[in-house]
Write an enzyme that holds these catalytic residues in place. Sequence first.
Site, PDB file in Angstrom:
ATOM      1  N   HIS A  26      41.966  -9.178   8.655  1.00  0.00           N
ATOM      2  CA  HIS A  26      40.599  -9.292   9.144  1.00  0.00           C
ATOM      3  C   HIS A  26      39.650  -8.839   8.034  1.00  0.00           C
ATOM      4  O   HIS A  26      39.668  -7.675   7.622  1.00  0.00           O
ATOM      5  CB  HIS A  26      40.460  -8.412  10.389  1.00  0.00           C
ATOM      6  CG  HIS A  26      39.126  -8.457  11.040  1.00  0.00           C
ATOM      7  ND1 HIS A  26      38.746  -9.473  11.902  1.00  0.00           N
ATOM      8  CD2 HIS A  26      38.068  -7.606  10.978  1.00  0.00           C
ATOM      9  CE1 HIS A  26      37.526  -9.232  12.342  1.00  0.00           C
ATOM     10  NE2 HIS A  26      37.086  -8.118  11.794  1.00  0.00           N
ATOM     11  N   HIS A  30      35.293 -12.313   9.397  1.00  0.00           N
ATOM     12  CA  HIS A  30      34.318 -11.900  10.413  1.00  0.00           C
ATOM     13  C   HIS A  30      32.969 -11.846   9.705  1.00  0.00           C
ATOM     14  O   HIS A  30      32.672 -10.885   8.991  1.00  0.00           O
ATOM     15  CB  HIS A  30      34.752 -10.536  10.979  1.00  0.00           C
ATOM     16  CG  HIS A  30      33.763  -9.929  11.923  1.00  0.00           C
ATOM     17  ND1 HIS A  30      33.844  -8.615  12.339  1.00  0.00           N
ATOM     18  CD2 HIS A  30      32.690 -10.457  12.559  1.00  0.00           C
ATOM     19  CE1 HIS A  30      32.849  -8.353  13.172  1.00  0.00           C
ATOM     20  NE2 HIS A  30      32.126  -9.457  13.314  1.00  0.00           N
ATOM     21  N   PHE A  35      30.073  -0.541  10.529  1.00  0.00           N
ATOM     22  CA  PHE A  35      30.834   0.568   9.957  1.00  0.00           C
ATOM     23  C   PHE A  35      32.177   0.722  10.652  1.00  0.00           C
ATOM     24  O   PHE A  35      32.283   0.459  11.861  1.00  0.00           O
ATOM     25  CB  PHE A  35      30.042   1.877  10.095  1.00  0.00           C
ATOM     26  CG  PHE A  35      28.686   1.800   9.458  1.00  0.00           C
ATOM     27  CD1 PHE A  35      28.531   1.996   8.092  1.00  0.00           C
ATOM     28  CD2 PHE A  35      27.568   1.479  10.222  1.00  0.00           C
ATOM     29  CE1 PHE A  35      27.284   1.882   7.499  1.00  0.00           C
ATOM     30  CE2 PHE A  35      26.315   1.366   9.638  1.00  0.00           C
ATOM     31  CZ  PHE A  35      26.170   1.565   8.266  1.00  0.00           C
ATOM     32  N   GLY A  66      35.410   3.246  11.830  1.00  0.00           N
ATOM     33  CA  GLY A  66      35.569   4.615  12.315  1.00  0.00           C
ATOM     34  C   GLY A  66      34.646   5.024  13.455  1.00  0.00           C
ATOM     35  O   GLY A  66      34.484   6.217  13.716  1.00  0.00           O
TER      36      GLY A  66
HETATM   37  C1  DX5 Z   1      32.843  -3.185  12.247  1.00  0.00           C
HETATM   38  C2  DX5 Z   1      33.982  -4.071  11.782  1.00  0.00           C
HETATM   39  C3  DX5 Z   1      35.326  -3.661  12.231  1.00  0.00           C
HETATM   40  C4  DX5 Z   1      35.670  -2.234  11.949  1.00  0.00           C
HETATM   41  C5  DX5 Z   1      36.960  -1.816  12.552  1.00  0.00           C
HETATM   42  O1  DX5 Z   1      31.648  -3.768  11.899  1.00  0.00           O
HETATM   43  O2  DX5 Z   1      33.770  -5.392  12.224  1.00  0.00           O
HETATM   44  O3  DX5 Z   1      36.313  -4.563  11.769  1.00  0.00           O
HETATM   45  O4  DX5 Z   1      35.660  -1.936  10.590  1.00  0.00           O
HETATM   46  O5  DX5 Z   1      37.204  -0.511  12.158  1.00  0.00           O
HETATM   47  P1  DX5 Z   1      37.684   0.603  13.185  1.00  0.00           P
HETATM   48  O6  DX5 Z   1      39.015   0.156  13.700  1.00  0.00           O
HETATM   49  O7  DX5 Z   1      37.758   1.821  12.330  1.00  0.00           O
HETATM   50  O8  DX5 Z   1      36.661   0.712  14.274  1.00  0.00           O
HETATM   51 ZN    ZN Z   2      35.351  -6.952  12.063  1.00  0.00          ZN
END
Ligand code: DX5
Ligand code: ZN
Length: 223
Positions: free
Chosen positions: A31, A66, A143, A145
Amino acid sequence: MIIAPSVLTADFADLGRACGEAVDAGLNWLHLDIMDGNFVPNLTFGPPVISNLRKALGDGPIFDAHLMITNAEETFQQYIDAGCNHISVHVEAVTHLHRCITAIREAGATAGVTLNPGTPIETALEVLPELDLVLIMSVNPGFGGQSFIPTVESKIRRLKEAIDAQVAAGGRPVQIQIDGGVKAHNIAMLREWGVSNCVVGSGLFNDRASVAQNLAEIHRALE
Ligand code: DX5
Ligand code: ZN
């Protein structure tokens, strides 16, 4: 259940190695979080980096882009040319959604739409017959986390119902992907809701354990 590692929380100074670690752990769906500093308040990377990752990793892994960018309609082809197999666009950022999805599929990639936590499911349902995947954000994008937003449950259950009805009527199956705050402690619950594809960032790439060790914990939670 597909586990899609998000490299957002990996070491960007060594992105190829981080992706390789995920692939070596048996994860075949990567991803790629593309941020433009405009649709979301963060910047990541774009087509040149993706095409280098494709060269480094070979043809095997599925690259899932994404796109958290304001101009996905105009630029998605660059991501396909760079080696992406799947493109998800945000419904909040695309004006001509049906046309954009159709164009992505005509260009040879699979297509998904993404919904922010505050966006109702209806827009995705309007284009469901044209989709390969719906990405439900369980954090506000930008972001890694962040904490999981549990109110997405009703949206996912409605989406699952609509997909089941579409398949029963002979229509195409559509993956439900979830992104944000997915960890070993909540992944079994997400499967029960109908999620078939979980993006995991900080749950895999962290300083507590290796990707393989974190993945083993996720697999135990799914047993
Ligand atoms: C957020 C991103 C996600 C995210 C997932 O904007 O699209 O892909 O980084 O990270 P965690 O699993 O840390 O929430
Ligand atoms: Zn994402």
